[in-house]
Write an enzyme that holds these catalytic residues in place. Sequence first.
Site, PDB file in Angstrom:
ATOM      1  N   LYS A 111      24.173  43.275  -8.470  1.00  0.00           N
ATOM      2  CA  LYS A 111      25.317  42.850  -9.287  1.00  0.00           C
ATOM      3  C   LYS A 111      24.964  42.931 -10.771  1.00  0.00           C
ATOM      4  O   LYS A 111      25.750  43.394 -11.589  1.00  0.00           O
ATOM      5  CB  LYS A 111      25.747  41.430  -8.889  1.00  0.00           C
ATOM      6  CG  LYS A 111      26.385  41.380  -7.506  1.00  0.00           C
ATOM      7  CD  LYS A 111      26.542  39.963  -6.972  1.00  0.00           C
ATOM      8  CE  LYS A 111      27.025  40.008  -5.520  1.00  0.00           C
ATOM      9  NZ  LYS A 111      27.119  38.683  -4.893  1.00  0.00           N
TER      10      LYS A 111
ATOM     11  N   GLN B  36      25.872  32.563  -5.781  1.00  0.00           N
ATOM     12  CA  GLN B  36      25.371  33.393  -4.676  1.00  0.00           C
ATOM     13  C   GLN B  36      25.163  32.509  -3.439  1.00  0.00           C
ATOM     14  O   GLN B  36      24.458  31.508  -3.499  1.00  0.00           O
ATOM     15  CB  GLN B  36      24.059  34.075  -5.094  1.00  0.00           C
ATOM     16  CG  GLN B  36      23.537  35.069  -4.081  1.00  0.00           C
ATOM     17  CD  GLN B  36      24.461  36.275  -3.867  1.00  0.00           C
ATOM     18  OE1 GLN B  36      25.060  36.797  -4.798  1.00  0.00           O
ATOM     19  NE2 GLN B  36      24.595  36.698  -2.624  1.00  0.00           N
TER      20      GLN B  36
ATOM     21  N   ASP C 239      34.734  35.566  -7.670  1.00  0.00           N
ATOM     22  CA  ASP C 239      34.534  35.795  -6.235  1.00  0.00           C
ATOM     23  C   ASP C 239      35.790  35.435  -5.436  1.00  0.00           C
ATOM     24  O   ASP C 239      35.893  35.762  -4.256  1.00  0.00           O
ATOM     25  CB  ASP C 239      33.354  34.941  -5.718  1.00  0.00           C
ATOM     26  CG  ASP C 239      32.122  35.779  -5.433  1.00  0.00           C
ATOM     27  OD1 ASP C 239      32.261  37.014  -5.357  1.00  0.00           O
ATOM     28  OD2 ASP C 239      31.032  35.195  -5.277  1.00  0.00           O
TER      29      ASP C 239
END
Length: 283
Positions: free
Chosen positions: A51, A95, A118
């Site tokens: 990422k 994460q 997200d």
Amino acid sequence: MTILDGKKLSQKIRVEVKKEVEELKKEGIIPGLAVILVGDDPASRVYVKMKKDACHDVGIYSVVHEFPETITEKELLSTIDMINENPNIHGLLIQLPLPKHIDTTKILERVSPDKDVDGFHPYNMGRLVEGLDTFAPCTPLGVMEFFKEYNIDLYGKDVCVVGASNIVGKPMWALLVNEMATVDICHIATKDLASHTKRADIVIVGVGKPNLITADMVKDGVIVIDIGINRLPDGKLVGDIDFENVSKKASYITPVPGGVGPMTIAMLLKNTLKAAKKYKEVK
Ligand code: NAD
């Protein structure tokens, strides 16, 4: 049979994002993404590095906040509060998975919905279900890009989604319904999986079990999207579909690797750009 090429499509999207990032920079805004990484899970480290590298490629500023496994929930919450307040950061992702002593829902709900790139915050999930503008989770959003790119019309199509997690299957269902597909969603308790997959025009699988979907479970001409990622004992990376045999019946199919995976990262970049643009509007 056409391979839905995620490497190629994600590259095209990255080029578009890069262009828009350059435009924003001319207006004095550098899109910024913060990532919170807790513990030493090797897979999480690999994903975070991918990422970060992707952000760097397109000119998005990124910062990784790393914490040991022992971090308390309170400390994590106050870090999120600090990032929520930071005007140079437009997107924040946590994460997953988090250590067991931390309440993941509580953490995800603390992320500002405006920075929730997200798309895991219930506020954004609710807007997604209502068909409103929102941040949709990156993996199902990446799947939708295949349909756009390859002119696959979803209107009235029978789609079977296998896997019903909050980050993959459920938002996938919402995105498809919003495009007027008829969606059947299956999970571990589904009694006869094949009876659902067999009648679908499009089968989308995100479970995490190699060879879950075999050729006898799909109809001729089916479109197959494989979200699963599984590492076999010999180190080979495979999806959830018996690719060799299902591809013989399919009209379109995604490979693993090189299918949905690269699209997920491309959508993270797109969502971060979107967050930065929204920030510009309200600034
Ligand atoms: P999860 O464990 O949270 O959810 C799995 C889902 O599959 C559940 O709904 C469960 O009920 C269902 N399931 C389990 N066994 C089943 C069976 N035998 N038949 C039907 N349904 C069954 O997993 P997740 O986080 O949603 O991830 C699913 C897979 O997708 C994993 O392989 C993961 O690595 C992969 N994934 C890939 C990407 C990507 O970018 N390509 C992103 C996220 C997840």
